[in-house]
Design a protein around this motif. Sequence first.
Motif, PDB file in Angstrom:
ATOM      1  N   PHE A  59       0.091  -8.263   1.011  1.00 24.72           N
ATOM      2  CA  PHE A  59      -1.153  -8.011   1.738  1.00 24.72           C
ATOM      3  C   PHE A  59      -0.851  -7.895   3.235  1.00 24.72           C
ATOM      4  O   PHE A  59      -0.198  -8.757   3.813  1.00 24.72           O
ATOM      5  CB  PHE A  59      -2.155  -9.139   1.483  1.00 24.72           C
ATOM      6  CG  PHE A  59      -2.657  -9.169   0.067  1.00 24.72           C
ATOM      7  CD1 PHE A  59      -3.817  -8.494  -0.285  1.00 24.72           C
ATOM      8  CD2 PHE A  59      -1.952  -9.856  -0.904  1.00 24.72           C
ATOM      9  CE1 PHE A  59      -4.282  -8.519  -1.581  1.00 24.72           C
ATOM     10  CE2 PHE A  59      -2.409  -9.882  -2.217  1.00 24.72           C
ATOM     11  CZ  PHE A  59      -3.576  -9.206  -2.556  1.00 24.72           C
ATOM     12  N   SER A  60      -1.309  -6.810   3.843  1.00 25.97           N
ATOM     13  CA  SER A  60      -1.029  -6.571   5.255  1.00 25.97           C
ATOM     14  C   SER A  60      -2.259  -5.950   5.907  1.00 25.97           C
ATOM     15  O   SER A  60      -3.327  -5.866   5.287  1.00 25.97           O
ATOM     16  CB  SER A  60       0.190  -5.666   5.408  1.00 25.97           C
ATOM     17  OG  SER A  60      -0.009  -4.446   4.717  1.00 25.97           O
ATOM     18  N   SER A 100      -3.967  -3.295   0.913  1.00 23.69           N
ATOM     19  CA  SER A 100      -4.692  -4.354   0.198  1.00 23.69           C
ATOM     20  C   SER A 100      -3.905  -4.830  -1.011  1.00 23.69           C
ATOM     21  O   SER A 100      -4.374  -4.825  -2.152  1.00 23.69           O
ATOM     22  CB  SER A 100      -6.072  -3.838  -0.232  1.00 23.69           C
ATOM     23  OG  SER A 100      -6.843  -3.493   0.892  1.00 23.69           O
ATOM     24  N   GLY A 101      -2.678  -5.235  -0.775  1.00 22.32           N
ATOM     25  CA  GLY A 101      -1.836  -5.765  -1.834  1.00 22.32           C
ATOM     26  C   GLY A 101      -1.080  -4.683  -2.570  1.00 22.32           C
ATOM     27  O   GLY A 101      -1.423  -3.503  -2.516  1.00 22.32           O
ATOM     28  N   CYS A 102      -0.031  -5.116  -3.273  1.00 24.94           N
ATOM     29  CA  CYS A 102       0.786  -4.189  -4.058  1.00 24.94           C
ATOM     30  C   CYS A 102       1.180  -4.839  -5.374  1.00 24.94           C
ATOM     31  O   CYS A 102       1.631  -5.986  -5.402  1.00 24.94           O
ATOM     32  CB  CYS A 102       2.048  -3.796  -3.273  1.00 24.94           C
ATOM     33  SG  CYS A 102       3.119  -2.617  -4.142  1.00 24.94           S
ATOM     34  N   GLU A 126       3.181  -0.046   4.112  1.00 20.34           N
ATOM     35  CA  GLU A 126       2.230  -0.395   5.170  1.00 20.34           C
ATOM     36  C   GLU A 126       2.071   0.763   6.163  1.00 20.34           C
ATOM     37  O   GLU A 126       0.947   1.087   6.577  1.00 20.34           O
ATOM     38  CB  GLU A 126       2.696  -1.663   5.889  1.00 20.34           C
ATOM     39  CG  GLU A 126       1.988  -1.966   7.199  1.00 20.34           C
ATOM     40  CD  GLU A 126       0.490  -2.222   7.083  1.00 20.34           C
ATOM     41  OE1 GLU A 126      -0.188  -2.278   8.117  1.00 20.34           O
ATOM     42  OE2 GLU A 126      -0.024  -2.361   5.939  1.00 20.34           O
ATOM     43  N   GLU A 127       3.154   1.409   6.528  1.00 15.33           N
ATOM     44  CA  GLU A 127       3.067   2.511   7.483  1.00 15.33           C
ATOM     45  C   GLU A 127       2.343   3.709   6.871  1.00 15.33           C
ATOM     46  O   GLU A 127       1.527   4.360   7.525  1.00 15.33           O
ATOM     47  CB  GLU A 127       4.469   2.920   7.951  1.00 15.33           C
ATOM     48  CG  GLU A 127       4.486   3.925   9.083  1.00 15.33           C
ATOM     49  CD  GLU A 127       3.839   3.417  10.368  1.00 15.33           C
ATOM     50  OE1 GLU A 127       3.325   4.255  11.143  1.00 15.33           O
ATOM     51  OE2 GLU A 127       3.828   2.188  10.592  1.00 15.33           O
ATOM     52  N   ALA A 128       2.633   4.004   5.607  1.00 16.07           N
ATOM     53  CA  ALA A 128       1.921   5.100   4.929  1.00 16.07           C
ATOM     54  C   ALA A 128       0.445   4.758   4.770  1.00 16.07           C
ATOM     55  O   ALA A 128      -0.433   5.617   4.954  1.00 16.07           O
ATOM     56  CB  ALA A 128       2.559   5.380   3.571  1.00 16.07           C
ATOM     57  N   ALA A 129       0.146   3.497   4.442  1.00 10.94           N
ATOM     58  CA  ALA A 129      -1.248   3.071   4.295  1.00 10.94           C
ATOM     59  C   ALA A 129      -1.994   3.163   5.617  1.00 10.94           C
ATOM     60  O   ALA A 129      -3.185   3.509   5.647  1.00 10.94           O
ATOM     61  CB  ALA A 129      -1.304   1.641   3.757  1.00 10.94           C
ATOM     62  N   GLY A 139      -9.384   7.835   7.247  1.00 13.50           N
ATOM     63  CA  GLY A 139     -10.666   7.559   6.623  1.00 13.50           C
ATOM     64  C   GLY A 139     -10.660   6.979   5.235  1.00 13.50           C
ATOM     65  O   GLY A 139     -11.731   6.787   4.642  1.00 13.50           O
ATOM     66  N   ALA A 140      -9.495   6.692   4.681  1.00 11.32           N
ATOM     67  CA  ALA A 140      -9.467   6.067   3.350  1.00 11.32           C
ATOM     68  C   ALA A 140     -10.189   4.723   3.388  1.00 11.32           C
ATOM     69  O   ALA A 140     -10.078   3.966   4.362  1.00 11.32           O
ATOM     70  CB  ALA A 140      -8.028   5.880   2.877  1.00 11.32           C
ATOM     71  N   LYS A 141     -10.927   4.438   2.336  1.00 10.28           N
ATOM     72  CA  LYS A 141     -11.683   3.184   2.275  1.00 10.28           C
ATOM     73  C   LYS A 141     -10.759   2.000   2.036  1.00 10.28           C
ATOM     74  O   LYS A 141     -10.797   0.989   2.747  1.00 10.28           O
ATOM     75  CB  LYS A 141     -12.728   3.279   1.156  1.00 10.28           C
ATOM     76  CG  LYS A 141     -13.580   2.036   0.987  1.00 10.28           C
ATOM     77  CD  LYS A 141     -14.550   2.225  -0.183  1.00 10.28           C
ATOM     78  CE  LYS A 141     -15.340   0.951  -0.462  1.00 10.28           C
ATOM     79  NZ  LYS A 141     -16.200   1.122  -1.661  1.00 10.28           N
ATOM     80  N   THR A 142      -9.932   2.095   1.004  1.00 13.42           N
ATOM     81  CA  THR A 142      -9.004   1.039   0.629  1.00 13.42           C
ATOM     82  C   THR A 142      -7.700   1.677   0.170  1.00 13.42           C
ATOM     83  O   THR A 142      -7.712   2.722  -0.477  1.00 13.42           O
ATOM     84  CB  THR A 142      -9.562   0.180  -0.526  1.00 13.42           C
ATOM     85  OG1 THR A 142     -10.890  -0.241  -0.213  1.00 13.42           O
ATOM     86  CG2 THR A 142      -8.693  -1.035  -0.787  1.00 13.42           C
ATOM     87  N   VAL A 143      -6.581   1.033   0.491  1.00 13.67           N
ATOM     88  CA  VAL A 143      -5.278   1.480   0.013  1.00 13.67           C
ATOM     89  C   VAL A 143      -4.568   0.294  -0.626  1.00 13.67           C
ATOM     90  O   VAL A 143      -4.356  -0.739   0.020  1.00 13.67           O
ATOM     91  CB  VAL A 143      -4.401   2.057   1.148  1.00 13.67           C
ATOM     92  CG1 VAL A 143      -3.072   2.563   0.585  1.00 13.67           C
ATOM     93  CG2 VAL A 143      -5.132   3.183   1.887  1.00 13.67           C
TER      94      VAL A 143
END
Length: 216
Positions: free
Chosen positions: A47-48, A52-54, A192-195, A202-206
Amino acid sequence: MKIISMLLEVLYPSCCPGCGKATAPDKLWCKDCLALFWNPRLLNASFSKHLSGCYTVCEYDEGIRRALIGLKYSGKTEYKRAFPELLDAFPYWGRLSAFHTAMPVPLSQKRKRERRYNQVDMIFQDWLENHGWEYVNEGLARVRDTKVQSLLDKEKRRQNVKGAFHLNHGVDVKGKDILLLDDVYTTGTTLEEAASELKRMGAKTVAGLTLASGAR
C-alpha cells in the motif's frame, strides 16, 4: 481442433515446467513443484500513495522463478502455457471484481524490440480477456529506458523509474478502477510510479497484481 490437440500431445507431451515430470495439458504443474511456490496473498507492504495494495499469485521461487526468467530473458515463450492454471486457482478474484480494466506495466521500446513481446502480456492477457476483462496492452508507455531494477537498491529503483511512464494518447482512465499488472513485485517502486501516472490522469483507484513476489 481436438484431433490437432491430441496429435500435439503425442508429439510434445505435457510436462511439469518445474521438474519435467509427465503431467496433463490442463494441469502442467505437478503437486510437488506447485507446493514449493504456491502462495497467493495480498502483500502487506504494497500500500502506497497511489497504489491501493498489490496481490500476488506465487512465491518468487523454484519452478515459477525459472519459468519467469526463461520467458523474460531467454525467449522461451513455451512457458506461456504454465500460467493459466495458476490464474484459474487464484482465490482472490472476487476482491478485484470492481476492477474491469487491466493494464500491464510496459517495457521500453528498445527492450520490447529485443524481446519481441512484453512478458506481462504473455502471462495475463489471454486469461483476462477470456474472463471478460478489458485488457489495454498499450495503455501506458515507458518513455525512456531504465536500468534493470533488480540490480538497484530501493532508493535507486525509485529514481530509476521516476517520470518513466506516460498514458498513451487516446486512452481514457478517468473515473476507472485499474488493475495494474507486472510479472514480479520486489519493492513496489515500478508499480507505484506507473500508478501515479494513472491517478494523475484521472483513474479512480489503482491496485496491483503480479504473478510472483518474494515480499510479504
